[in-house]
Motif scaffolding. Structure first.
Motif, PDB file in Angstrom:
ATOM      1  N   TYR A   5       0.841  -1.205   0.000  1.00 44.59           N
ATOM      2  CA  TYR A   5       0.000   0.000   0.000  1.00 44.59           C
ATOM      3  C   TYR A   5       0.875   1.253   0.000  1.00 44.59           C
ATOM      4  CZ  TYR A   5      -3.761  -3.254   1.145  1.00 44.59           C
ATOM      5  OH  TYR A   5      -4.658  -4.292   1.118  1.00 44.59           O
ATOM      6  N   ALA A   6       1.987   1.198   0.715  1.00 43.40           N
ATOM      7  CA  ALA A   6       2.929   2.320   0.697  1.00 43.40           C
ATOM      8  C   ALA A   6       3.483   2.530  -0.708  1.00 43.40           C
ATOM      9  CB  ALA A   6       4.071   2.058   1.679  1.00 43.40           C
ATOM     10  N   ASN A   7       3.787   1.430  -1.391  1.00 40.17           N
ATOM     11  CA  ASN A   7       4.294   1.536  -2.760  1.00 40.17           C
ATOM     12  C   ASN A   7       3.237   2.086  -3.712  1.00 40.17           C
ATOM     13  OD1 ASN A   7       6.761   0.538  -1.956  1.00 40.17           O
ATOM     14  ND2 ASN A   7       6.347  -1.561  -2.604  1.00 40.17           N
ATOM     15  N   LEU A   8       1.974   1.769  -3.462  1.00 40.47           N
ATOM     16  CA  LEU A   8       0.889   2.341  -4.281  1.00 40.47           C
ATOM     17  C   LEU A   8       0.798   3.852  -4.075  1.00 40.47           C
ATOM     18  CD1 LEU A   8      -1.986  -0.312  -3.960  1.00 40.47           C
ATOM     19  CD2 LEU A   8      -0.710   0.292  -6.026  1.00 40.47           C
ATOM     20  N   LEU A   9       0.992   4.302  -2.834  1.00 43.22           N
ATOM     21  CA  LEU A   9       1.009   5.743  -2.572  1.00 43.22           C
ATOM     22  C   LEU A   9       2.158   6.414  -3.327  1.00 43.22           C
ATOM     23  CD1 LEU A   9       0.232   6.161   1.241  1.00 43.22           C
ATOM     24  CD2 LEU A   9      -1.237   6.710  -0.698  1.00 43.22           C
ATOM     25  N   LEU A  10       3.312   5.757  -3.356  1.00 44.45           N
ATOM     26  CA  LEU A  10       4.446   6.302  -4.100  1.00 44.45           C
ATOM     27  C   LEU A  10       4.153   6.338  -5.593  1.00 44.45           C
ATOM     28  CD1 LEU A  10       7.464   4.637  -2.239  1.00 44.45           C
ATOM     29  CD2 LEU A  10       6.702   7.017  -2.096  1.00 44.45           C
ATOM     30  N   MET A  11       3.364   5.376  -6.076  1.00 46.77           N
ATOM     31  CA  MET A  11       2.947   5.384  -7.474  1.00 46.77           C
ATOM     32  C   MET A  11       2.095   6.618  -7.772  1.00 46.77           C
ATOM     33  SD  MET A  11       3.181   3.401 -10.272  1.00 46.77           S
ATOM     34  CE  MET A  11       3.268   1.681  -9.763  1.00 46.77           C
ATOM     35  N   VAL A  12       1.232   6.974  -6.836  1.00 43.61           N
ATOM     36  CA  VAL A  12       0.412   8.190  -6.985  1.00 43.61           C
ATOM     37  C   VAL A  12       1.323   9.416  -7.058  1.00 43.61           C
ATOM     38  CG1 VAL A  12      -1.310   9.666  -5.871  1.00 43.61           C
ATOM     39  CG2 VAL A  12      -1.583   7.179  -5.832  1.00 43.61           C
ATOM     40  N   VAL A  13       2.379   9.422  -6.244  1.00 43.31           N
ATOM     41  CA  VAL A  13       3.330  10.533  -6.257  1.00 43.31           C
ATOM     42  C   VAL A  13       3.972  10.679  -7.631  1.00 43.31           C
ATOM     43  CG1 VAL A  13       5.516  11.385  -5.307  1.00 43.31           C
ATOM     44  CG2 VAL A  13       3.799  10.388  -3.790  1.00 43.31           C
ATOM     45  N   THR A  14       4.350   9.563  -8.248  1.00 42.87           N
ATOM     46  CA  THR A  14       4.990   9.638  -9.564  1.00 42.87           C
ATOM     47  C   THR A  14       4.028  10.183 -10.618  1.00 42.87           C
ATOM     48  OG1 THR A  14       4.412   7.358 -10.207  1.00 42.87           O
ATOM     49  CG2 THR A  14       6.459   7.670  -9.011  1.00 42.87           C
ATOM     50  N   ILE A  15       2.755   9.834 -10.517  1.00 38.84           N
ATOM     51  CA  ILE A  15       1.756  10.364 -11.449  1.00 38.84           C
ATOM     52  C   ILE A  15       1.644  11.884 -11.272  1.00 38.84           C
ATOM     53  CG2 ILE A  15      -0.688  10.353 -12.102  1.00 38.84           C
ATOM     54  CD1 ILE A  15      -0.769   7.408 -11.187  1.00 38.84           C
ATOM     55  N   ILE A  16       1.620  12.329 -10.021  1.00 31.13           N
ATOM     56  CA  ILE A  16       1.555  13.764  -9.729  1.00 31.13           C
ATOM     57  C   ILE A  16       2.784  14.475 -10.286  1.00 31.13           C
ATOM     58  CG2 ILE A  16       1.673  15.469  -7.868  1.00 31.13           C
ATOM     59  CD1 ILE A  16      -0.016  13.527  -6.177  1.00 31.13           C
ATOM     60  N   TRP A  17       3.960  13.889 -10.065  1.00 30.94           N
ATOM     61  CA  TRP A  17       5.189  14.510 -10.550  1.00 30.94           C
ATOM     62  C   TRP A  17       5.284  14.507 -12.068  1.00 30.94           C
ATOM     63  CZ3 TRP A  17       9.197  12.112  -6.645  1.00 30.94           C
ATOM     64  CH2 TRP A  17       9.111  12.817  -5.438  1.00 30.94           C
ATOM     65  N   GLY A  18       4.647  13.524 -12.703  1.00 29.32           N
ATOM     66  CA  GLY A  18       4.627  13.509 -14.166  1.00 29.32           C
ATOM     67  C   GLY A  18       3.987  14.777 -14.712  1.00 29.32           C
ATOM     68  N   GLY A  19       2.887  15.196 -14.088  1.00 30.61           N
ATOM     69  CA  GLY A  19       2.254  16.459 -14.461  1.00 30.61           C
ATOM     70  C   GLY A  19       3.056  17.656 -13.983  1.00 30.61           C
ATOM     71  N   GLY A  20       3.723  17.504 -12.844  1.00 26.84           N
ATOM     72  CA  GLY A  20       4.525  18.593 -12.285  1.00 26.84           C
ATOM     73  C   GLY A  20       5.703  18.955 -13.161  1.00 26.84           C
ATOM     74  N   PHE A  21       6.231  17.987 -13.890  1.00 26.47           N
ATOM     75  CA  PHE A  21       7.348  18.247 -14.803  1.00 26.47           C
ATOM     76  C   PHE A  21       6.930  19.261 -15.860  1.00 26.47           C
ATOM     77  CE2 PHE A  21      11.531  16.879 -16.047  1.00 26.47           C
ATOM     78  CZ  PHE A  21      11.603  17.190 -17.401  1.00 26.47           C
ATOM     79  N   LEU A  22       5.724  19.107 -16.404  1.00 24.11           N
ATOM     80  CA  LEU A  22       5.209  20.046 -17.406  1.00 24.11           C
ATOM     81  C   LEU A  22       4.907  21.399 -16.774  1.00 24.11           C
ATOM     82  CD1 LEU A  22       2.736  17.709 -19.361  1.00 24.11           C
ATOM     83  CD2 LEU A  22       5.145  18.176 -19.837  1.00 24.11           C
ATOM     84  N   ALA A  23       4.392  21.383 -15.532  1.00 25.20           N
ATOM     85  CA  ALA A  23       4.073  22.634 -14.843  1.00 25.20           C
ATOM     86  C   ALA A  23       5.341  23.430 -14.548  1.00 25.20           C
ATOM     87  CB  ALA A  23       3.321  22.341 -13.554  1.00 25.20           C
TER      88      ALA A  23
END
Length: 290
Positions: A5-23
């Protein structure tokens, strides 16, 4: 919380950062690098400072020192990444930043004498190959100033991940996030005032990018990462967080209509496989014959 479950939360972080790279790329079009960092970190520090104020006052000097060290690593990681993005291409910057997945096991070995397993080394190498296929162009072998800065950034991101594993377990996630954000924000402010000119105006488009960077890519993402790393290892965290390059490419494809080549798709598959390979634990057979 279980590790998966902790690793799934980290997966959510990577999705957020994927958009953050463009921002981040969008914000840098109108605002200088240190001012972007100052705005995002100081803005992201307000909520955890207010929410965790009572707990923050009860922290020991050692816990505060650990939070400041973690924020120090975070500042330098972002500083080198941001300037690397200015002097390099987004693809090379994303790739070289994500090489922190290789640095983490060896830094753990060097600092804490925790020798990496063959499985960890193999998974990190497969992940780096996948990231290279996903992000690099045929003419990307030459290393320029921006690329060197991006490699240094990867080392600091690796140190940040390791410090969260070592220090985050002993401090409340909100307090640790507050200490990280305020430390990185203060150093960014000093550098902004010393080396850059404040923007006279901030366009509406930049305001949207900044809002995403503050509330989603920084505040939410680092709250989730800080909490999740209490329940998983630094090696697992670095491998999963390296998938930021995958989601950055995916968002570029969906939002900016960039082309996804077969090699890029192969790279994406290798990244997924590296994570699955590292985290797979075969179930032991409990049916023992008498």
């Amino acid at each position: 919380m279980k590790k998966r479950y902790a690793n799934l939360l980290l997966m959510v972080v990577t999705i957020i950062w994927g958009g953050g790279f463009l921002a981040t790329d969008g914000a840098l079009e109108t605002i200088s690098p240190f001012y972007v960092m100052m705005i995002r970190f100081l803005g992201a520090s307000i909520f955890p400072l207010v929410l965790g104020w009572k707990k923050l006052k009860k922290l020991s000097a050692v816990q505060i020192k650990q939070g400041v060290i973690t924020g120090f690593f975070l500042f330098f990681a972002f500083a080198f990444q941001t300037f690397g993005l200015v002097y390099s291409t987004p693809g090379k910057n994303a790739f070289l930043t994500a090489t922190n997945v290789v640095f983490v096991p060896y830094l753990l070995w060097f600092i804490y004498h925790k020798k990496p397993t063959r499985k960890e080394i193999f998974a990190s190498m497969i992940c780096v190959i996948g990231i290279a296929l996903l992000t690099l162009k045929p003419n990307a072998l030459f290393l320029g100033l921006g690329d060197i800065l991006s490699i240094i950034c990867a080392v600091f991101f690796a140190l940040h991940i390791i410090s969260l594993e070592r220090y985050g377990a002993h401090t409340d996630a909100i307090c640790m996030t507050a200490l990280q954000m305020i430390t990185a924000g203060i150093i960014s402010s000093i550098c902004a005032f010393l080396f850059e000119t404040a923007p006279s105006t901030i366009p509406l488009r930049a305001m949207g990018n900044i809002a995403y960077l503050i509330f989603v890519s920084t505040l939410l993402a680092y709250l989730l990462q800080t909490y999740a790393q209490k329940f998983t290892s630094a090696n697992s965290a670095s491998l999963i967080l390296s998938m930021e390059a995958l989601f950055a490419s995916l968002f570029s494809y969906l939002l900016l209509h960039e082309v996804m080549t077969p090699l890029m798709m192969l790279g994406a598959i290798l990244i997924f496989l590296s994570v699955i390979f590292l985290e797979y634990r075969p179930k032991k057979n409990k049916n023992i014959k008498n």
